[in-house]
Scaffold this motif. Structure first.
Motif, PDB file in Angstrom:
ATOM      1  N   ARG A  24      35.954  35.417  47.385  1.00  0.00           N
ATOM      2  CA  ARG A  24      35.685  36.626  46.685  1.00  0.00           C
ATOM      3  C   ARG A  24      34.767  37.387  47.874  1.00  0.00           C
ATOM      4  O   ARG A  24      34.439  38.221  47.424  1.00  0.00           O
ATOM      5  N   PRO A  32      41.219  41.163  43.274  1.00  0.00           N
ATOM      6  CA  PRO A  32      41.051  42.120  42.216  1.00  0.00           C
ATOM      7  C   PRO A  32      41.944  43.039  41.832  1.00  0.00           C
ATOM      8  O   PRO A  32      42.604  43.368  40.768  1.00  0.00           O
ATOM      9  N   GLU A  33      42.163  43.670  43.010  1.00  0.00           N
ATOM     10  CA  GLU A  33      43.269  45.088  42.714  1.00  0.00           C
ATOM     11  C   GLU A  33      44.681  44.442  42.440  1.00  0.00           C
ATOM     12  O   GLU A  33      45.272  45.117  41.552  1.00  0.00           O
ATOM     13  N   LEU A  35      45.288  41.937  40.723  1.00  0.00           N
ATOM     14  CA  LEU A  35      45.473  41.363  39.192  1.00  0.00           C
ATOM     15  C   LEU A  35      45.323  42.729  38.229  1.00  0.00           C
ATOM     16  O   LEU A  35      46.225  42.797  37.464  1.00  0.00           O
ATOM     17  N   VAL A  36      44.710  43.750  38.784  1.00  0.00           N
ATOM     18  CA  VAL A  36      44.629  45.220  38.076  1.00  0.00           C
ATOM     19  C   VAL A  36      46.118  45.593  37.860  1.00  0.00           C
ATOM     20  O   VAL A  36      46.822  46.062  36.918  1.00  0.00           O
ATOM     21  N   TYR A 126      32.945  35.714  40.810  1.00  0.00           N
ATOM     22  CA  TYR A 126      33.568  37.274  40.759  1.00  0.00           C
ATOM     23  C   TYR A 126      32.768  37.902  39.468  1.00  0.00           C
ATOM     24  O   TYR A 126      33.012  37.443  38.196  1.00  0.00           O
ATOM     25  N   VAL A 129      35.363  39.716  35.686  1.00  0.00           N
ATOM     26  CA  VAL A 129      36.749  39.826  35.737  1.00  0.00           C
ATOM     27  C   VAL A 129      37.440  40.875  34.483  1.00  0.00           C
ATOM     28  O   VAL A 129      38.219  41.484  34.510  1.00  0.00           O
ATOM     29  N   TYR A 131      36.267  43.598  33.737  1.00  0.00           N
ATOM     30  CA  TYR A 131      36.154  44.895  34.018  1.00  0.00           C
ATOM     31  C   TYR A 131      37.581  45.302  34.952  1.00  0.00           C
ATOM     32  O   TYR A 131      38.256  46.246  34.660  1.00  0.00           O
ATOM     33  N   LEU A 132      38.245  44.421  35.189  1.00  0.00           N
ATOM     34  CA  LEU A 132      39.706  44.450  36.014  1.00  0.00           C
ATOM     35  C   LEU A 132      40.686  44.607  34.829  1.00  0.00           C
ATOM     36  O   LEU A 132      41.469  45.267  34.777  1.00  0.00           O
ATOM     37  N   ASP A 135      40.031  48.262  33.654  1.00  0.00           N
ATOM     38  CA  ASP A 135      40.719  49.094  34.596  1.00  0.00           C
ATOM     39  C   ASP A 135      42.229  49.051  34.508  1.00  0.00           C
ATOM     40  O   ASP A 135      42.831  50.275  34.636  1.00  0.00           O
ATOM     41  N   ALA A 136      42.954  48.047  34.416  1.00  0.00           N
ATOM     42  CA  ALA A 136      44.285  47.987  33.959  1.00  0.00           C
ATOM     43  C   ALA A 136      44.541  48.533  32.710  1.00  0.00           C
ATOM     44  O   ALA A 136      45.755  49.593  32.499  1.00  0.00           O
TER      45      ALA A 136
END
Length: 192
Positions: A24, A32-33, A35-36, A126, A129, A131-132, A135-136
Motif C-alpha cells: 500500500r 484501491p482504484e 477495487l472501486v 490502508y 477501505v 471509502y472505496l 466511491d463505487a
C-alpha cells in the motif's frame, strides 16, 4: 452476499493489478482504484451487501494478537491505525487474511513485512477501505446517502465486538519478552 462471492470480488481487483497488489506504500498504488472499478460493476444493493460483509470480515480480525502484530509491523497502535491495518490485510486477499487471523506471526513470511523490518519501505495498512466502497456506490448511484442509510440499518442488527477477541495481553508495547513469546518470528524481524 456469500463470503466466497465477496472474496472473489477482492481477488478480481487484485488480479487486475498483478504483482502490485501487496504494497500500500506505492505512490501510484493501483489496487484501491481497481477495487472501486470492480465494485462499480455491481448493482447498488450488491454494493451495500459488500459493505456489510466488509464490516463482518474486518470485525473477524479484531483480536489482541493481531493488534500486537500490527504494533510490531507498523510501529504504533491506535484504534484507527488498527482498523487501517485490518483493512490492508483484507486487500492482501483471502489466503493471507485468513492465515494472519489464524496466526498473526505468519505475517513474517510476507515480503512487504520483511522489507518494512529492514526499513526498506512497504506498508500493509490502508486507510478506510469503506471509502472505496462509497466511491463505487457514488459512481453507480450519483450519491452515497442511500448507502449510508442502508449500511447503518444493517449494522444496527449485527452483533459487533466491543473489544478485541482472544486472550487479553498485558498491553505494554515495551514488553519485548511478551512479544518474543507470543509472536516470535515477527519479534525476530522487528526487535533484533
Amino acid at each position: 452476499m456469500h463470503i466466497n462471492e465477496w472474496w472473489g470480488l477482492v481477488e478480481r481487483a487484485r488480479a487486475a493489478v498483478g504483482d502490485r497488489a501487496d504494497d500500500r506504500e506505492l505512490a501510484d498504488d493501483p489496487l484501491p482504484e481497481a477495487l472501486v472499478d470492480v465494485l462499480a460493476g455491481l448493482e447498488p444493493a450488491e454494493i451495500v451487501d459488500f459493505y456489510v460483509k466488509y464490516v463482518e470480515v474486518e470485525d473477524s480480525a479484531y483480536q489482541y494478537s493481531l493488534c500486537m502484530a500490527a504494533y510490531l509491523i507498523e510501529g504504533s497502535y491506535s484504534n484507527d491505525g488498527f482498523r487501517d491495518f485490518r483493512g490492508g490485510l483484507i486487500l492482501l486477499g483471502r489466503d493471507t487474511f485468513s492465515r494472519a487471523v489464524d496466526n498473526p506471526d505468519f505475517l513474517a513470511d510476507l515480503p512487504t513485512v520483511t522489507r518494512m523490518s529492514r526499513e526498506e519501505g512497504g506498508w500493509i495498512g490502508y486507510e478506510c477501505v469503506s471509502y472505496l466502497i462509497s466511491d463505487a456506490y457514488q459512481r453507480v448511484q450519483g450519491e452515497t446517502d442511500s448507502l449510508d442509510t442502508a449500511v447503518e440499518t444493517a449494522l444496527r442488527g449485527m452483533a459487533r465486538p466491543d473489544k478485541p477477541r482472544g486472550e487479553e495481553w498485558n498491553w505494554d508495547p515495551e514488553d519485548e519478552e511478551q512479544m518474543r513469546r507470543r509472536l516470535p518470528r515477527l519479534a525476530a524481524l522487528f526487535l533484533d
